[in-house]
Write an enzyme that holds these catalytic residues in place. Sequence first.
Site, PDB file in Angstrom:
ATOM      1  N   TYR A 290      41.743  27.914  44.613  1.00 28.04           N
ATOM      2  CA  TYR A 290      41.919  28.987  45.130  1.00 28.04           C
ATOM      3  C   TYR A 290      43.164  28.900  46.136  1.00 28.04           C
ATOM      4  O   TYR A 290      43.434  28.269  47.196  1.00 28.04           O
ATOM      5  CB  TYR A 290      40.689  29.237  45.976  1.00 28.04           C
ATOM      6  CG  TYR A 290      39.441  29.579  44.992  1.00 28.04           C
ATOM      7  CD1 TYR A 290      39.643  29.752  43.738  1.00 28.04           C
ATOM      8  CD2 TYR A 290      38.330  29.642  45.507  1.00 28.04           C
ATOM      9  CE1 TYR A 290      38.562  29.980  43.048  1.00 28.04           C
ATOM     10  CE2 TYR A 290      36.980  29.814  44.980  1.00 28.04           C
ATOM     11  CZ  TYR A 290      37.336  30.066  43.613  1.00 28.04           C
ATOM     12  OH  TYR A 290      36.036  30.316  42.630  1.00 28.04           O
TER      13      TYR A 290
ATOM     14  N   PHE B 160      31.348  37.142  39.456  1.00 31.11           N
ATOM     15  CA  PHE B 160      31.230  38.497  39.059  1.00 31.11           C
ATOM     16  C   PHE B 160      30.116  39.423  39.091  1.00 31.11           C
ATOM     17  O   PHE B 160      29.642  40.016  37.983  1.00 31.11           O
ATOM     18  CB  PHE B 160      31.977  38.729  37.621  1.00 31.11           C
ATOM     19  CG  PHE B 160      33.387  38.058  37.569  1.00 31.11           C
ATOM     20  CD1 PHE B 160      34.208  37.822  38.507  1.00 31.11           C
ATOM     21  CD2 PHE B 160      33.676  37.510  36.265  1.00 31.11           C
ATOM     22  CE1 PHE B 160      35.484  37.301  38.430  1.00 31.11           C
ATOM     23  CE2 PHE B 160      35.172  36.987  36.168  1.00 31.11           C
ATOM     24  CZ  PHE B 160      35.832  36.758  37.037  1.00 31.11           C
ATOM     25  N   PRO B 161      29.297  39.387  40.141  1.00 33.88           N
ATOM     26  CA  PRO B 161      27.940  39.685  40.276  1.00 33.88           C
ATOM     27  C   PRO B 161      27.985  41.335  40.473  1.00 33.88           C
ATOM     28  O   PRO B 161      26.838  42.052  40.013  1.00 33.88           O
ATOM     29  CB  PRO B 161      27.497  39.360  41.756  1.00 33.88           C
ATOM     30  CG  PRO B 161      28.699  39.191  42.322  1.00 33.88           C
ATOM     31  CD  PRO B 161      29.713  38.830  41.482  1.00 33.88           C
ATOM     32  N   LEU B 162      29.063  41.989  40.309  1.00 31.14           N
ATOM     33  CA  LEU B 162      29.237  43.605  39.955  1.00 31.14           C
ATOM     34  C   LEU B 162      29.839  43.989  38.804  1.00 31.14           C
ATOM     35  O   LEU B 162      30.346  45.065  38.525  1.00 31.14           O
ATOM     36  CB  LEU B 162      29.692  44.235  41.484  1.00 31.14           C
ATOM     37  CG  LEU B 162      29.195  43.888  42.564  1.00 31.14           C
ATOM     38  CD1 LEU B 162      29.893  44.579  44.019  1.00 31.14           C
ATOM     39  CD2 LEU B 162      27.532  44.574  42.222  1.00 31.14           C
ATOM     40  N   GLY B 163      30.403  42.933  37.980  1.00 32.08           N
ATOM     41  CA  GLY B 163      30.987  43.135  36.692  1.00 32.08           C
ATOM     42  C   GLY B 163      32.616  43.590  37.064  1.00 32.08           C
ATOM     43  O   GLY B 163      33.070  43.164  38.113  1.00 32.08           O
ATOM     44  N   GLY B 164      33.237  44.029  36.210  1.00 39.11           N
ATOM     45  CA  GLY B 164      34.382  44.829  36.329  1.00 39.11           C
ATOM     46  C   GLY B 164      35.498  43.797  36.681  1.00 39.11           C
ATOM     47  O   GLY B 164      36.583  44.135  37.427  1.00 39.11           O
TER      48      GLY B 164
ATOM     49  N   PRO C  31      39.738  44.532  33.083  1.00 38.12           N
ATOM     50  CA  PRO C  31      39.573  45.892  32.746  1.00 38.12           C
ATOM     51  C   PRO C  31      38.589  46.285  31.718  1.00 38.12           C
ATOM     52  O   PRO C  31      37.762  47.210  31.613  1.00 38.12           O
ATOM     53  CB  PRO C  31      40.895  46.406  32.281  1.00 38.12           C
ATOM     54  CG  PRO C  31      41.857  45.412  32.985  1.00 38.12           C
ATOM     55  CD  PRO C  31      41.236  44.125  33.166  1.00 38.12           C
TER      56      PRO C  31
END
Length: 315
Positions: free
Chosen positions: A72, A227-231, A234
């Site tokens: 990171y 990615f707990p909210l997806g997206g 694209p």
Amino acid sequence: MTSTGTSSSSRAADAGAPRPGGTGPLAGRTVSRIGYGAMQLERLRSDRAAAVGLVRRALDRGVDHLDTAQFYGDGFVNEVIREALRPTDDIAVVSKVGADPDPGGPVPLRPAQRPEELRASVEDNLRSLGTDRIAVVNLRRLDTGPGLRAEGDQVVDLDDQLAVLTRMRDEGKIGAIGLSSVTEDGLRRALPADIVCVQNAYSAVSRDDEDMLGLCLAEGIAWVPYFPLGGAFPAMPKVVDEPAVHTVAQALGVTPAQVGLAWLLHHAPNVLLIPGTADPDHLDANLAVGAITLDESSLAALDAVESRSADVRIG
């Protein structure tokens, strides 16, 4: 800095700050169910003081579980965490190995799966974090989930990878071993190595790994979704695009993103969240998710959201 501990209490609890989301087990200790994923701290590279202040803000609000990696910001994020932590802090710092920075590549990472690369990455993490022991090191496999795939000499047997991490655990440099981007078969193979957590892409709209989540629950392994909210890419679905999520959010007077995170906490007791941000207000909103209660009808509506694959390949 303290990166491991055996006591069920922490600096946050001792100081009286409630731990956001309540508590859950991780590597033999008790941590806040809502932690902080530090990847986005790289966005504050031009304002190091703000980055350090954001980490301190999380700790002051009861967070005692930080997720990071040497790749990171090519060490920047680890250095910020090192500066933010104080000798009296008792924080579970979790890092990961399996990739190295690649600033000139098509994506900023390249696979680093070979055993000697894993050892070198652990040593790099130790140096940049300024510690002699990391509470948990997650092995980022490249078998599944969105992101990189291993090719050529980067296709390495899981047993060989676990062998080097186990040796480093025996040496005291690693407190415990986790897995990231792993298949259910890979997790089952790794169970004898005493895996303490799994980090896979998972959200209300991408629940491919539901069976693996159940396996982790049965085995006492923490489930730490990224990615707990997806997206994130694209082609990936987004939780905040779902009408049911908006309906629940409006009824509760919270944001759709908060509903997506709250669903994860309600969905399984072994879920630990590590939402990331570079913004103080967004941090506070993420931590406030622990106070959201979802009733049976709201949970039923969210459970009924269609799950679509999050397996987006890059590289």
